[in-house]
Motif scaffolding. Structure first.
Motif, PDB file in Angstrom:
ATOM      1  N   VAL A  37     -27.450 -10.526  23.063  1.00 53.36           N
ATOM      2  CA  VAL A  37     -25.966 -10.714  22.494  1.00 53.36           C
ATOM      3  C   VAL A  37     -25.706 -11.657  21.211  1.00 53.36           C
ATOM      4  N   LYS A  95     -18.468 -10.967  21.168  1.00 58.01           N
ATOM      5  CA  LYS A  95     -19.553 -10.243  21.603  1.00 58.01           C
ATOM      6  C   LYS A  95     -19.308  -9.712  21.346  1.00 58.01           C
ATOM      7  N   THR A 101     -23.092 -13.885  19.835  1.00 53.49           N
ATOM      8  CA  THR A 101     -21.410 -14.392  20.081  1.00 53.49           C
ATOM      9  C   THR A 101     -21.190 -14.453  18.324  1.00 53.49           C
TER      10      THR A 101
END
Length: 68
Positions: A42, A5, A44
């Motif tokens: 974010v 992440k 991922t």
């Protein structure tokens, strides 16, 4: 494969598309996702690559990233 992440400087879907072009060079599109609705935008990603390589790809696209 591991899940990494990163906090990114993406701001919108256009930013995600630009970053995506770079990420798609090292990962399949279904292996990564940027949540533009999160405060830290974010990313991922499921990958065998090292975090530094992911950051380089994001910076290559003109954005910033840091691992979280």
């Amino acid at each position: 494969m591991k899940t990494l992440k990163f906090k990114t400087s993406a701001m919108c879907s256009g930013c995600v598309a630009t970053i995506g072009k770079s990420l798609n060079e090292i990962a399949k599109p279904e292996q990564w996702f940027i949540d533009v609705n999160s405060k830290d935008k974010v990313l991922t990603i499921e990958t065998d690559k090292e975090a530094a390589e992911i950051i380089r790809q994001i910076e290559k696209a003109g954005y910033k990233a840091e691992q979280v």
